[in-house]
Design a protein around this motif. Sequence first.
Motif, PDB file in Angstrom:
ATOM      1  N   ARG A   9     -15.963  10.756   7.039  1.00  0.00           N
ATOM      2  CA  ARG A   9     -17.053   9.705   7.110  1.00  0.00           C
ATOM      3  C   ARG A   9     -16.642   8.224   6.490  1.00  0.00           C
ATOM      4  NH1 ARG A   9     -23.210  12.041   7.802  1.00  0.00           N
ATOM      5  NH2 ARG A   9     -22.762  13.356   9.319  1.00  0.00           N
ATOM      6  N   LEU A  10     -16.183   8.701   5.156  1.00  0.00           N
ATOM      7  CA  LEU A  10     -15.633   7.470   4.318  1.00  0.00           C
ATOM      8  C   LEU A  10     -14.588   6.804   5.149  1.00  0.00           C
ATOM      9  CD1 LEU A  10     -15.713   5.726   1.592  1.00  0.00           C
ATOM     10  CD2 LEU A  10     -14.561   7.703   0.711  1.00  0.00           C
ATOM     11  N   GLY A  11     -13.511   7.589   5.493  1.00  0.00           N
ATOM     12  CA  GLY A  11     -12.431   7.005   6.187  1.00  0.00           C
ATOM     13  C   GLY A  11     -12.818   6.150   7.408  1.00  0.00           C
ATOM     14  N   LYS A  12     -13.723   6.823   8.175  1.00  0.00           N
ATOM     15  CA  LYS A  12     -14.170   5.902   9.416  1.00  0.00           C
ATOM     16  C   LYS A  12     -14.954   4.594   9.033  1.00  0.00           C
ATOM     17  CE  LYS A  12     -14.651   9.929  12.439  1.00  0.00           C
ATOM     18  NZ  LYS A  12     -15.724  10.816  13.366  1.00  0.00           N
ATOM     19  N   ARG A  13     -15.547   4.650   7.936  1.00  0.00           N
ATOM     20  CA  ARG A  13     -16.389   3.625   7.409  1.00  0.00           C
ATOM     21  C   ARG A  13     -15.443   2.426   6.985  1.00  0.00           C
ATOM     22  NH1 ARG A  13     -20.195  -0.274   7.844  1.00  0.00           N
ATOM     23  NH2 ARG A  13     -20.705  -0.807   5.979  1.00  0.00           N
ATOM     24  N   ILE A  14     -14.349   3.019   6.277  1.00  0.00           N
ATOM     25  CA  ILE A  14     -13.136   1.994   5.723  1.00  0.00           C
ATOM     26  C   ILE A  14     -12.487   1.332   6.852  1.00  0.00           C
ATOM     27  CG2 ILE A  14     -10.956   1.950   4.365  1.00  0.00           C
ATOM     28  CD1 ILE A  14     -12.482   3.702   2.446  1.00  0.00           C
ATOM     29  N   LYS A  15     -12.182   2.304   7.834  1.00  0.00           N
ATOM     30  CA  LYS A  15     -11.373   1.730   9.173  1.00  0.00           C
ATOM     31  C   LYS A  15     -12.444   0.611   9.798  1.00  0.00           C
ATOM     32  CE  LYS A  15      -9.054   3.162  13.247  1.00  0.00           C
ATOM     33  NZ  LYS A  15      -8.499   4.325  13.999  1.00  0.00           N
ATOM     34  N   LYS A  16     -13.596   1.052  10.032  1.00  0.00           N
ATOM     35  CA  LYS A  16     -14.517   0.093  10.540  1.00  0.00           C
ATOM     36  C   LYS A  16     -14.566  -1.188   9.986  1.00  0.00           C
ATOM     37  CE  LYS A  16     -19.204  -0.423  12.240  1.00  0.00           C
ATOM     38  NZ  LYS A  16     -20.727   0.473  12.398  1.00  0.00           N
ATOM     39  N   LEU A  17     -14.764  -1.258   8.626  1.00  0.00           N
ATOM     40  CA  LEU A  17     -14.590  -2.458   7.848  1.00  0.00           C
ATOM     41  C   LEU A  17     -13.243  -3.348   7.919  1.00  0.00           C
ATOM     42  CD1 LEU A  17     -16.612  -1.170   4.782  1.00  0.00           C
ATOM     43  CD2 LEU A  17     -17.283  -2.954   6.330  1.00  0.00           C
ATOM     44  N   ARG A  18     -12.297  -2.388   7.905  1.00  0.00           N
ATOM     45  CA  ARG A  18     -10.861  -3.224   7.939  1.00  0.00           C
ATOM     46  C   ARG A  18     -10.762  -3.623   9.493  1.00  0.00           C
ATOM     47  NH1 ARG A  18      -6.702  -1.631  10.247  1.00  0.00           N
ATOM     48  NH2 ARG A  18      -7.135   0.708  10.649  1.00  0.00           N
ATOM     49  N   LEU A  19     -11.164  -3.226  10.301  1.00  0.00           N
ATOM     50  CA  LEU A  19     -10.923  -3.770  11.597  1.00  0.00           C
ATOM     51  C   LEU A  19     -11.922  -5.004  11.963  1.00  0.00           C
ATOM     52  CD1 LEU A  19     -10.811  -0.718  13.968  1.00  0.00           C
ATOM     53  CD2 LEU A  19      -8.660  -2.176  13.105  1.00  0.00           C
ATOM     54  N   GLY A  22     -10.193  -8.084  10.608  1.00  0.00           N
ATOM     55  CA  GLY A  22      -9.051  -8.332  11.361  1.00  0.00           C
ATOM     56  C   GLY A  22      -8.014  -7.942  10.708  1.00  0.00           C
ATOM     57  N   LEU A  23      -7.870  -6.775  10.070  1.00  0.00           N
ATOM     58  CA  LEU A  23      -6.772  -6.460   9.071  1.00  0.00           C
ATOM     59  C   LEU A  23      -6.162  -5.181   9.761  1.00  0.00           C
ATOM     60  CD1 LEU A  23      -8.108  -6.863   5.291  1.00  0.00           C
ATOM     61  CD2 LEU A  23      -6.687  -8.457   6.610  1.00  0.00           C
ATOM     62  N   THR A  24      -4.825  -5.173   9.731  1.00  0.00           N
ATOM     63  CA  THR A  24      -4.188  -3.806   9.948  1.00  0.00           C
ATOM     64  C   THR A  24      -3.877  -3.121   8.717  1.00  0.00           C
ATOM     65  OG1 THR A  24      -1.853  -4.805   9.704  1.00  0.00           O
ATOM     66  CG2 THR A  24      -2.888  -5.291  11.895  1.00  0.00           C
ATOM     67  N   GLN A  25      -3.577  -2.076   8.940  1.00  0.00           N
ATOM     68  CA  GLN A  25      -3.259  -0.941   7.771  1.00  0.00           C
ATOM     69  C   GLN A  25      -2.082  -1.592   6.941  1.00  0.00           C
ATOM     70  OE1 GLN A  25      -2.599   2.654   9.680  1.00  0.00           O
ATOM     71  NE2 GLN A  25      -4.568   3.450   9.328  1.00  0.00           N
ATOM     72  N   GLU A  26      -1.167  -2.385   7.668  1.00  0.00           N
ATOM     73  CA  GLU A  26       0.025  -3.099   6.869  1.00  0.00           C
ATOM     74  C   GLU A  26      -0.556  -4.127   6.269  1.00  0.00           C
ATOM     75  OE1 GLU A  26       0.284  -2.031  10.113  1.00  0.00           O
ATOM     76  OE2 GLU A  26       1.351  -0.328  10.003  1.00  0.00           O
ATOM     77  N   ILE A  40      -3.991   4.039   2.888  1.00  0.00           N
ATOM     78  CA  ILE A  40      -4.886   3.759   3.901  1.00  0.00           C
ATOM     79  C   ILE A  40      -4.987   4.528   5.091  1.00  0.00           C
ATOM     80  CG2 ILE A  40      -5.656   2.042   5.472  1.00  0.00           C
ATOM     81  CD1 ILE A  40      -6.428   1.456   2.590  1.00  0.00           C
ATOM     82  N   GLN A  41      -3.743   5.185   5.436  1.00  0.00           N
ATOM     83  CA  GLN A  41      -4.029   5.868   6.771  1.00  0.00           C
ATOM     84  C   GLN A  41      -4.391   7.386   6.478  1.00  0.00           C
ATOM     85  OE1 GLN A  41       0.479   6.246   7.220  1.00  0.00           O
ATOM     86  NE2 GLN A  41       0.199   4.693   9.097  1.00  0.00           N
ATOM     87  N   GLU A  42      -4.004   7.730   5.003  1.00  0.00           N
ATOM     88  CA  GLU A  42      -4.520   9.056   4.682  1.00  0.00           C
ATOM     89  C   GLU A  42      -5.938   9.043   4.433  1.00  0.00           C
ATOM     90  OE1 GLU A  42      -2.598  12.060   4.031  1.00  0.00           O
ATOM     91  OE2 GLU A  42      -1.235  10.900   5.276  1.00  0.00           O
ATOM     92  N   ILE A  43      -6.544   7.949   3.724  1.00  0.00           N
ATOM     93  CA  ILE A  43      -8.010   7.858   3.644  1.00  0.00           C
ATOM     94  C   ILE A  43      -8.753   7.760   4.965  1.00  0.00           C
ATOM     95  CG2 ILE A  43      -9.806   6.347   2.886  1.00  0.00           C
ATOM     96  CD1 ILE A  43      -7.763   5.845   0.555  1.00  0.00           C
ATOM     97  N   GLU A  44      -8.417   6.878   5.818  1.00  0.00           N
ATOM     98  CA  GLU A  44      -8.912   6.735   7.066  1.00  0.00           C
ATOM     99  C   GLU A  44      -8.794   7.843   8.059  1.00  0.00           C
ATOM    100  OE1 GLU A  44      -7.384   3.183   9.040  1.00  0.00           O
ATOM    101  OE2 GLU A  44      -8.303   1.851   7.629  1.00  0.00           O
TER     102      GLU A  44
END
Length: 72
Positions: A9-19, A22-26, A40-44
């Motif tokens: 759930r934490l990973g999904k939340r971070i991905k949602k906030l990152r997107l 407007g930021l990519t993992q890179e 970031i990949q591992e966390i998400e």
Amino acid sequence: MDSDEFKKRLGKRIKKLRLAAGLTQEDMDEGDFAVHFRTIQEIENGRTNPNVNTLFRISKRLKVKPKDLFDI
């Protein structure tokens, strides 16, 4: 909720906030408060347990309050 579910759930939340930012993992691997894109990949993907310092850097990079990461 067990710890594995929490990490997912934490990973999904971070991905949602990152997107939303407007930021990519890179992009997370650049500038002040950079976090390596593989981290970031591992966390998400819920495969790692990020430490407090990493969570702090992620929140700063996403320009959100640290507590916003835990709104799961």
